[in-house]
Design an enzyme around this catalytic site. Structure first.
Site, short mmCIF file in Angstrom:
data_model
loop_
_atom_site.label_atom_id
_atom_site.label_comp_id
_atom_site.label_asym_id
_atom_site.label_seq_id
_atom_site.Cartn_x
_atom_site.Cartn_y
_atom_site.Cartn_z
CG ASP A 139 -2.32 -0.90 1.06
OD1 ASP A 139 -2.46 -1.47 -0.26
OD2 ASP A 139 -2.86 -1.35 2.26
CG ASN A 191 -4.52 5.92 2.89
OD1 ASN A 191 -5.37 5.40 2.18
ND2 ASN A 191 -3.53 5.15 3.38
CD GLU A 192 -3.43 8.49 6.76
OE1 GLU A 192 -1.85 8.57 6.75
OE2 GLU A 192 -4.00 7.54 6.54
#
Length: 278
Positions: free
Chosen positions: A63, A136-137
């Protein structure tokens, strides 16, 4: 128009469009390099290798490699797919021993496109703005100094947070850092963002919400720190040291990234593969 009808149109266009060029983003270990070379060999005569202007980006790794791929081609109209050779492959559809299956699927040229939402993170400081995008963040964190952060939702004060930091994640990122700090896993497909506290202080003098807050695309999170100095801003796998920050605003971006699916692998299957199956 409903989200279902939008998805159907994207799927239909995906079947009709033929991709001609591809690029590889490779984790720098021997196994990933070996798998990437095999992909290159098998795609000869099928697609042209073009690292600068691809239609398809194949990430070979985990990932983290996929996040590298996204940020490398963020401003280009490309589609992403992953081959798993790393430690976690939530974003990857194919395993390291499934190169021939991937190549055969590319030859068949039938797929669907799944758009994933990004966060737009606007950092205001010293009379200017810096903008970042995260799949993602985003994270605000400080290892050894308690952060005091006023958190506003659409201009209305939610809380004065005291603790290590704050994480705002997308549904894609809900299974990443957000999950490790106790946030909820969100089924993808709806443009949502999740605000999760990192090690918040909870006692009779200071209290905060203490749980994740899930917000829709109409909301803007504004963070005003009492001392945003020498704090780290995490954007996916990237980290930036920020100083003299007036505020940070986070919202769902209009921009999306497109993941290509040659075969169906449901979100439930991904969860089981990544977190549950032994």
């Amino acid at each position: 128009m409903t989200s279902v009808s939008i998805y159907y149109i994207v799927y239909t266009l995906g079947v009709m469009k033929t991709m001609k060029q591809y690029a590889l983003v490779i984790k720098q270990d021997d196994l990933s390099k070996h798998v990437a070379n095999k992909i290159k060999h098998e795609l000869k005569g099928i697609m042209e290798y073009d690292q600068e202007n691809p239609d398809l980006v194949i990430s070979v790794g985990g990932d983290g490699t996929m996040l590298m791929s996204i940020h490398q081609y963020l401003n280009q109209n490309v589609n992403f797919i992953g081959v798993h050779t790393g430690t976690l492959g939530f974003f990857t559809d194919y395993q390291k021993d499934e190169v021939f299956e991937l190549v055969e699927a590319i030859k068949q040229d039938k797929y669907r496109i799944t758009p994933r939402n990004l966060l737009e993170v606007k950092v205001k400081h010293e009379g200017k703005e810096d903008i970042y995008w995260a799949l993602n963040e985003m994270r605000i964190d400080h290892d050894y100094t308690t952060q005091v952060i006023d958190i506003y939702i659409n201009g209305e004060l939610l809380e004065v947070f005291r603790g290590n930091g704050i994480c705002v994640s997308t549904p894609s990122g809900s299974t990443a850092y957000n999950k490790s700090i106790g946030g909820a896993v969100i089924y993808p497909g709806v443009p949502l963002m999740q605000l999760t506290e990192v090690a918040g202080i909870q006692h009779n003098a200071y209290r905060s919400l203490g749980s994740s807050l899930i917000l829709d695309a109409d909301k803007i999170i504004k963070l005003v720190g009492h001392h945003f100095d020498h704090v780290y801003l995490g954007i996916d796998h990237l980290a930036y040291s920020i100083e003299n920050v007036e505020s940070i605003e986070v919202k769902i971006a209009k921009q999306t990234v497109n993941f290509i699916e040659y075969r169906q692998l449901s979100f439930i299957q991904r969860i089981r593969r990544a977190f549950i199956n032994e």
